[in-house]
Scaffold this motif. Structure first.
Motif, PDB file in Angstrom:
ATOM      1  N   PRO A  54       0.838  -1.212   0.000  1.00 53.08           N
ATOM      2  CA  PRO A  54       0.000   0.000   0.000  1.00 53.08           C
ATOM      3  C   PRO A  54       0.866   1.253   0.000  1.00 53.08           C
ATOM      4  O   PRO A  54       1.930   1.298   0.619  1.00 53.08           O
ATOM      5  CB  PRO A  54      -0.799  -0.126   1.302  1.00 53.08           C
ATOM      6  CG  PRO A  54      -0.779  -1.581   1.616  1.00 53.08           C
ATOM      7  CD  PRO A  54       0.535  -2.101   1.124  1.00 53.08           C
ATOM      8  N   LEU A  55       0.393   2.253  -0.706  1.00 51.65           N
ATOM      9  CA  LEU A  55       1.129   3.511  -0.824  1.00 51.65           C
ATOM     10  C   LEU A  55       0.475   4.542   0.085  1.00 51.65           C
ATOM     11  O   LEU A  55      -0.746   4.746   0.030  1.00 51.65           O
ATOM     12  CB  LEU A  55       1.113   3.991  -2.276  1.00 51.65           C
ATOM     13  CG  LEU A  55       2.136   5.044  -2.678  1.00 51.65           C
ATOM     14  CD1 LEU A  55       3.548   4.502  -2.536  1.00 51.65           C
ATOM     15  CD2 LEU A  55       1.897   5.479  -4.120  1.00 51.65           C
ATOM     16  N   GLN A  71      -3.311   2.862  -5.692  1.00 49.42           N
ATOM     17  CA  GLN A  71      -1.908   3.003  -6.053  1.00 49.42           C
ATOM     18  C   GLN A  71      -1.065   2.184  -5.075  1.00 49.42           C
ATOM     19  O   GLN A  71      -1.311   2.197  -3.865  1.00 49.42           O
ATOM     20  CB  GLN A  71      -1.463   4.466  -6.022  1.00 49.42           C
ATOM     21  CG  GLN A  71      -2.148   5.344  -7.061  1.00 49.42           C
ATOM     22  CD  GLN A  71      -1.710   4.995  -8.470  1.00 49.42           C
ATOM     23  OE1 GLN A  71      -0.533   5.024  -8.798  1.00 49.42           O
ATOM     24  NE2 GLN A  71      -2.668   4.669  -9.324  1.00 49.42           N
ATOM     25  N   TYR A  72      -0.065   1.498  -5.632  1.00 50.02           N
ATOM     26  CA  TYR A  72       0.767   0.622  -4.813  1.00 50.02           C
ATOM     27  C   TYR A  72       2.234   0.787  -5.202  1.00 50.02           C
ATOM     28  O   TYR A  72       2.557   1.144  -6.334  1.00 50.02           O
ATOM     29  CB  TYR A  72       0.366  -0.843  -4.997  1.00 50.02           C
ATOM     30  CG  TYR A  72      -1.066  -1.128  -4.620  1.00 50.02           C
ATOM     31  CD1 TYR A  72      -1.394  -1.580  -3.344  1.00 50.02           C
ATOM     32  CD2 TYR A  72      -2.091  -0.939  -5.540  1.00 50.02           C
ATOM     33  CE1 TYR A  72      -2.712  -1.839  -2.999  1.00 50.02           C
ATOM     34  CE2 TYR A  72      -3.412  -1.184  -5.203  1.00 50.02           C
ATOM     35  CZ  TYR A  72      -3.716  -1.638  -3.932  1.00 50.02           C
ATOM     36  OH  TYR A  72      -5.028  -1.877  -3.583  1.00 50.02           O
ATOM     37  N   PHE A  83      10.650  -0.422  -6.154  1.00 50.54           N
ATOM     38  CA  PHE A  83      10.933  -0.373  -7.586  1.00 50.54           C
ATOM     39  C   PHE A  83      10.137   0.711  -8.317  1.00 50.54           C
ATOM     40  O   PHE A  83      10.645   1.388  -9.193  1.00 50.54           O
ATOM     41  CB  PHE A  83      10.627  -1.721  -8.238  1.00 50.54           C
ATOM     42  CG  PHE A  83      11.551  -2.823  -7.811  1.00 50.54           C
ATOM     43  CD1 PHE A  83      12.877  -2.566  -7.518  1.00 50.54           C
ATOM     44  CD2 PHE A  83      11.101  -4.133  -7.708  1.00 50.54           C
ATOM     45  CE1 PHE A  83      13.747  -3.579  -7.151  1.00 50.54           C
ATOM     46  CE2 PHE A  83      11.955  -5.150  -7.342  1.00 50.54           C
ATOM     47  CZ  PHE A  83      13.280  -4.883  -7.052  1.00 50.54           C
ATOM     48  N   GLY A  84       8.867   0.855  -7.969  1.00 48.40           N
ATOM     49  CA  GLY A  84       8.036   1.803  -8.698  1.00 48.40           C
ATOM     50  C   GLY A  84       6.641   1.864  -8.118  1.00 48.40           C
ATOM     51  O   GLY A  84       6.342   1.245  -7.097  1.00 48.40           O
ATOM     52  N   VAL A  85       5.791   2.625  -8.786  1.00 47.09           N
ATOM     53  CA  VAL A  85       4.395   2.781  -8.373  1.00 47.09           C
ATOM     54  C   VAL A  85       3.509   2.245  -9.484  1.00 47.09           C
ATOM     55  O   VAL A  85       3.686   2.574 -10.657  1.00 47.09           O
ATOM     56  CB  VAL A  85       4.062   4.260  -8.099  1.00 47.09           C
ATOM     57  CG1 VAL A  85       2.583   4.426  -7.752  1.00 47.09           C
ATOM     58  CG2 VAL A  85       4.938   4.799  -6.970  1.00 47.09           C
ATOM     59  N   VAL A  86       2.552   1.385  -9.100  1.00 48.39           N
ATOM     60  CA  VAL A  86       1.677   0.741 -10.079  1.00 48.39           C
ATOM     61  C   VAL A  86       0.231   0.869  -9.626  1.00 48.39           C
ATOM     62  O   VAL A  86      -0.059   1.217  -8.475  1.00 48.39           O
ATOM     63  CB  VAL A  86       2.045  -0.753 -10.256  1.00 48.39           C
ATOM     64  CG1 VAL A  86       3.463  -0.892 -10.791  1.00 48.39           C
ATOM     65  CG2 VAL A  86       1.892  -1.506  -8.929  1.00 48.39           C
ATOM     66  N   GLY A  87      -0.677   0.570 -10.539  1.00 45.75           N
ATOM     67  CA  GLY A  87      -2.099   0.633 -10.240  1.00 45.75           C
ATOM     68  C   GLY A  87      -2.652  -0.675  -9.702  1.00 45.75           C
ATOM     69  O   GLY A  87      -1.948  -1.681  -9.607  1.00 45.75           O
TER      70      GLY A  87
END
Length: 347
Positions: A54-55, A71-72, A83-87
């Motif tokens: 969870p973001l 968003q995660y 690593f990054g942010v994904v949906g």
């Protein structure tokens, strides 16, 4: 040339392995026997898991954390590297799933040989090369090309899962990375719901490796019989390496003096490779269309300097300039074998 291999601070090892021959600046492990998929994962340091976490955001005024909806962050669990942010629809494909893709192609067993694998950056991108059974043989059979599948996937949301059929000519390690007009050599799978299931089924599509391998063998053997003059090789190289319309128009006008020094130097280096490399002096390549094609692929594989091994990999395998120029050379050679020097006339 620099490298961008992942260095695992926890294990104090680089995330890479190769069979028999060192690669990538001799980093990582070199093993003498082809490993199983489970062994390859361990040798390459790819035995880590990635999760969607969870973001949260914090307001400057209240100092309160709150969850960002849908968003995660993708997180490597052994090092906690983000690593990054994904949906919410992004589906993680674990490293083990990528190897399962290869095992599924031939039903496991000894049919596929894992030759290299590794991780780049903090581990956000992995790559695998695996050798398939059989060969592409040109001429009397001594000029041999091995059949590979190259697979790469990322964990940061930056791209699709990509698997490509990539024949590699043994004598010079040229990647003969091209597709026929009627058949692609690449399978791409998005990291969305069902991606894992589609990855498991993608081996059916990769049956194209067998079909394309047979077609390329026929094409290369035809090219090895078609003669081409040195001046035509030079023109083919110029057209294959031509970067833009401006350069093309200068070539069309015959205004070579106005060409950029960068372009001229690249063409000269590729032509020099065509004329001087030992791999270009074989009966299959010396003065043949097959040799002209290898002049372009060999330039990118063995002559051109890249800032890093990662940049070279992107250029040759991930839709970069090397791959695009190789495809252009393939198309030009196809046209030359059919129409002769007329195929190189500028319109």
């Amino acid at each position: 040339m620099a490298h961008n291999l992942n260095f695992n601070e926890r294990t104090q090892e680089y995330s890479f392995f190769s069979v028999k021959q060192p690669a990538w600046h001799s980093l990582g492990q070199v093993v003498q026997d082809y490993p199983t998929s489970r062994e390859a994962i361990a040798f390459a340091g790819l035995d880590y898991q990635v999760v969607k976490a969870p973001l949260f955001a914090k307001t400057a005024e209240a100092g309160v954390d709150f969850a960002v909806p849908d968003q995660y962050a993708t997180l490597r669990t052994d090092t906690n590297a983000v690593f990054g942010v994904v949906g919410k629809d992004y589906q993680i494909v674990q490293n083990s799933d990528a190897f399962a893709f290869f095992d599924a192609i031939v039903g496991g067993g000894d049919g596929i040989l894992y030759e290299t694998a590794g991780a780049i950056g903090q581990g956000e991108r992995i790559f695998i090369t695996a050798k398939l059974p059989g060969y592409i043989r040109v001429g009397n059979g001594d000029d041999v090309t091995e059949k590979y599948i190259f697979l790469t996937t990322s964990h940061d949301g930056s791209g699709s899962i990509t698997a490509a059929f990539t024949p590699i000519r043994i004598v010079c390690q040229n990647t003969l990375n091209a597709a026929m007009r009627s058949m692609s050599n690449v399978v791409r799978i998005r990291h969305t719901a069902g991606a894992k299931e589609r990855l498991e089924q993608a081996h059916r599509v990769m049956g194209l490796a067998d079909t394309l391998g047979v077609q390329l063998e026929n094409v290369f053997n035809q090219w090895a019989k078609v003669r081409i003059e040195d001046k035509e090789v030079k023109k083919l190289i110029q057209l294959a390496l031509c970067p833009n319309t401006e350069t093309y128009n200068l070539l069309k006008k015959g205004a070579e003096a106005e060409l950029s020094s960068v372009f001229k130097n690249a063409c000269d280096a590729a032509f020099g490779y065509a004329m001087a490399s030992e791999a270009q002096q074989l009966p299959t390549t010396k003065g043949t269309v097959f040799g002209a094609y290898n002049a372009v692929t060999g330039y990118y594989q063995n002559v051109r300097n890249f800032k890093s091994d990662t940049d070279k990999m992107k250029s040759l395998y991930l839709g970069g300039k090397g791959q695009a120029r190789a495809q252009k050379a393939f198309d030009l050679c196809t046209a030359f074998a059919k129409s002769g020097a007329a195929a190189l006339h500028l319109n």
